[in-house]
Design an enzyme around this catalytic site. Structure first.
Site: not given
Ligand code: GLY
Length: 332
Positions: A63, A190, A208, A218, A241-242
């Site tokens: 990730s 992340t 990330t 995106r 994060t998430g």
């Molecule tokens: N938290 C990382 C993302 O949504 O890209």
């Protein structure tokens, strides 16, 4: 502060001396790599960069950096940022040819009048500042993408939000695994890191590869100052994060720091952020958000929307993989 007349108030953890706080259990190895420099009197800024660079280099972390999972079309793009204060921050997003977004973000902070560079311009800037170009798609990530592509109907590919990130311990076992938890994969999210150095300087960074299988183009919360990361020496620092889209809807990291600036403890600040996210009407089982926070006086805390998040606190006593005390939706 706890007083005898207030025996039920939770004891808030506080750092005394150099300190590192990182998201996910993979932060343990990264914190260990950065710790000696910080412990010798190094700067918080160097430490947070080093933690992120360690994760960006590790092909097993799917990730972040090299080894991260690509977008819907099998192409990699990386995001990251670094921050010392509202006056000093740098960020890059949609990097395609360079492995270390946080290092490039620091170059943006130090060598341009800007905060954020995107896409091709960011890659060109990195190259002009001596960063090595390379292929970012690892063989393992290419295999994973091919399998995903085969398994998903074309009509579903642009709607995929990936799996919910769920932490495992260093032996690969799910933490506190139960039947409900075994359905989640272990791709974390992340790497976010906050640090306080022996001079009292606070810094934060995050890095990330974004949501796996994302629609090309995106960009999530991580590289956007105030969303994925915010640092204000007067208030504190927070990193998220998430599922980035949930954090972006409420300027999550800025909100946590603003709460601390008004006097909240980190635990109260992250709870405010998570309560707002939990109140959404469109939450999916795959959604997860976690946030770690640090005050300039050393108080720190962490929280998550759902179970499965771990974080790492490092000080002179060692590197401690911890569960957050705040889990907003514990039964989910
Ligand atoms: N938290 C990382 C993302 O949504 O890209």
């Amino acid at each position: 502060m706890n007083t005898p007349s207030d025996p039920h108030k939770p004891v808030e953890p506080v750092a005394r001396g150099p300190f590192l706080l990182s998201t996910w259990s993979f932060g343990e190895r990264a914190n260990a790599a950065a710790w000696p420099g910080l412990a010798r009197g190094g700067s918080a800024l160097d430490a947070v960069e080093e933690v992120c660079v360690f994760c960006e280099d590790d092909p097993d972390i799917d990730s972040v950096g090299f080894g991260g999972l690509p977008d819907r079309d099998g192409r990699m793009s990386l995001d990251g940022c670094v921050m010392l204060s509202p006056e000093k921050s740098g960020s890059v997003c949609a990097i395609r040819r360079h492995r270390h977004p946080v290092t490039i973000a620091r170059l943006v902070m130090d060598h341009t009048p800007h905060v954020m560079l995107a896409g091709e311009g960011a890659d060109e800037f990195a190259q002009a500042h001596g960063q090595q170009q390379e292929e970012l798609l690892s063989p393992g990530a290419a295999e994973a993408w091919k399998k995903w592509k085969q398994d998903r109907l074309p009509a579903d590919q642009s709607r995929d939000q990936g799996v919910r990130p769920f932490d495992r311990d260093s032996t690969g076992n799910l933490f506190a695994a139960g039947d409900d938890e075994s359905r989640w994969n272990n791709n974390h999210d992340t790497i976010g890191v906050l640090s306080l150095d022996e001079h009292g300087l606070m810094a934060g960074a995050c890095s990330t590869s974004g949501m796996p299988w994302k629609v090309p183009g995106r960009v999530g919360d991580s590289p956007i100052i105030g969303h994925g990361l915010y640092v204000d020496p007067q208030g504190g620092a927070a990193v998220a994060t998430g599922t980035g889209e949930l954090v972006m809807a409420i300027c999550g990291s800025f909100l946590a720091v603003e709460e601390m600036r008004r006097g909240a403890m980190p635990r109260e600040a992250v709870t405010e952020v998570l309560e707002r996210i939990a109140a959404r009407s469109d939450l999916e089982p795959t959604h997860q958000v976690a946030i770690i926070a640090l005050r300039p006086d050393g108080h720190w805390g962490a929280g998550a929307l759902r179970p499965g998040f771990r974080f790492v606190a490092s000080d002179a006593t060692g590197h401690h993989v911890l569960q957050p005390e705040v889990v907003q939706l514990p039964g989910t």
